[in-house]
Motif scaffolding. Structure first.
Motif, PDB file in Angstrom:
ATOM      1  N   ARG A  23     -14.890  45.046  27.507  1.00 12.78           N
ATOM      2  CA  ARG A  23     -14.919  44.846  26.051  1.00 12.78           C
ATOM      3  C   ARG A  23     -16.326  44.570  25.548  1.00 12.78           C
ATOM      4  O   ARG A  23     -16.622  44.790  24.371  1.00 12.78           O
ATOM      5  N   LYS A  31     -14.577  50.326  26.398  1.00 10.71           N
ATOM      6  CA  LYS A  31     -14.371  49.291  25.386  1.00 10.71           C
ATOM      7  C   LYS A  31     -13.042  49.486  24.661  1.00 10.71           C
ATOM      8  O   LYS A  31     -12.301  48.529  24.438  1.00 10.71           O
ATOM      9  N   ASN A  32     -12.732  50.722  24.304  1.00  9.20           N
ATOM     10  CA  ASN A  32     -11.486  51.016  23.581  1.00  9.20           C
ATOM     11  C   ASN A  32     -10.252  50.836  24.467  1.00  9.20           C
ATOM     12  O   ASN A  32      -9.223  50.316  24.015  1.00  9.20           O
ATOM     13  N   ALA A  34     -10.000  48.801  27.034  1.00  7.72           N
ATOM     14  CA  ALA A  34      -9.844  47.358  27.220  1.00  7.72           C
ATOM     15  C   ALA A  34      -9.252  46.713  25.971  1.00  7.72           C
ATOM     16  O   ALA A  34      -8.401  45.819  26.067  1.00  7.72           O
ATOM     17  N   PHE A  35      -9.683  47.176  24.799  1.00  7.49           N
ATOM     18  CA  PHE A  35      -9.161  46.613  23.549  1.00  7.49           C
ATOM     19  C   PHE A  35      -7.672  46.921  23.387  1.00  7.49           C
ATOM     20  O   PHE A  35      -6.892  46.037  23.024  1.00  7.49           O
ATOM     21  N   SER A  38      -5.592  44.831  25.874  1.00  5.78           N
ATOM     22  CA  SER A  38      -5.540  43.436  25.426  1.00  5.78           C
ATOM     23  C   SER A  38      -4.657  43.281  24.192  1.00  5.78           C
ATOM     24  O   SER A  38      -3.839  42.352  24.107  1.00  5.78           O
ATOM     25  N   SER A  92      -8.760  37.570  29.379  1.00  4.38           N
ATOM     26  CA  SER A  92      -9.934  38.368  29.009  1.00  4.38           C
ATOM     27  C   SER A  92     -10.489  37.929  27.659  1.00  4.38           C
ATOM     28  O   SER A  92     -11.712  37.892  27.459  1.00  4.38           O
ATOM     29  N   ARG A  96     -14.130  36.463  27.324  1.00  4.24           N
ATOM     30  CA  ARG A  96     -15.015  37.179  26.398  1.00  4.24           C
ATOM     31  C   ARG A  96     -15.640  36.200  25.412  1.00  4.24           C
ATOM     32  O   ARG A  96     -16.835  36.286  25.116  1.00  4.24           O
TER      33      ARG A  96
END
Length: 204
Positions: A23, A31-32, A34-35, A38, A92, A96
């Motif tokens: 992320r 990144k996308n 993982a987003f 989550s 996460s 983060r």
């Protein structure tokens, strides 16, 4: 219950670290992904996740799942998988937040001293992020312990599963009071462990 909690926390922490890195990555695809992971696991109830995997994916059977069938053939394994993915998503977010609140200048200084990105992250950034995120992560573990009671709905004989079994034989509501006491004891132990860790970090 303890076995599921310990294993899911350990495996979930590994996922949480990886997802937190993803992320914060400059790679948009990572990144996308993982987003989305989550967001899905934090935005849907744990009970729904358990039932989708157990009654949905698990119902496909050995013929359709092939080599993946051993992971979905019993409630305990499915419970472990879902609890791990769920706590990995929440963890996460906690990690983060810890990484974001660690001064970026320390990463730049470490890299300038000759460390690789991974060396700087594991030796400089992560230890400080853990100090920041530790209390919040302790709360997540307590919530996971309480949420683990839902695995009893997919035939797992954890603490709540055993409680329901005993109640079905005796119809004595006191058994739920005893169960509540045991959950309180577990929550107290987890809180003390994380408090001890927090104090060690402060005196570190």
């Amino acid at each position: 219950t303890v076995e599921l909690l310990v294993l899911s926390c350990f495996l979930g922490l590994l996922i949480a670290i990886s997802v937190a890195f993803a992320r914060l990555s400059s790679n948009k695809i990572l990144k996308n992904i993982a987003f989305v992971y989550s967001y899905v696991f934090r935005g849907t109830p744990l009970l729904v996740q358990l039932w989708i995997v157990y009654f949905g994916i698990g119902s496909l059977g050995a013929d359709n799942l092939g080599v993946l069938w051993p992971l979905f053939k019993d409630g305990w394994t499915i419970g472990l998988i879902v609890l791990t993915l769920n706590t990995g998503a929440y963890g996460s977010g906690v990690l983060r937040g810890g990484l974001v609140n660690t001064p970026k200048g320390q990463m730049e200084a470490a890299v300038a001293c000759g460390m690789s990105w991974f060396q700087a992250m594991f030796h400089i950034m992560l230890p400080q992020a853990f100090k920041i995120a530790w209390p919040a992560y302790g709360n997540e573990v307590v919530l996971l312990m309480k949420g683990s009671a839902l695995v009893s709905t997919i035939t797992v004989l954890d603490l709540m599963g055993q409680t329901r079994t005993v109640f079905s034989r005796s119809y004595d509501l006191d058994v739920y009071a005893y169960s509540a006491v045991l959950y309180l004891v577990l929550a107290g132990i987890i809180t003390l462990v994380f408090k001890f860790g927090e104090n060690r970090m402060k005196t570190g």
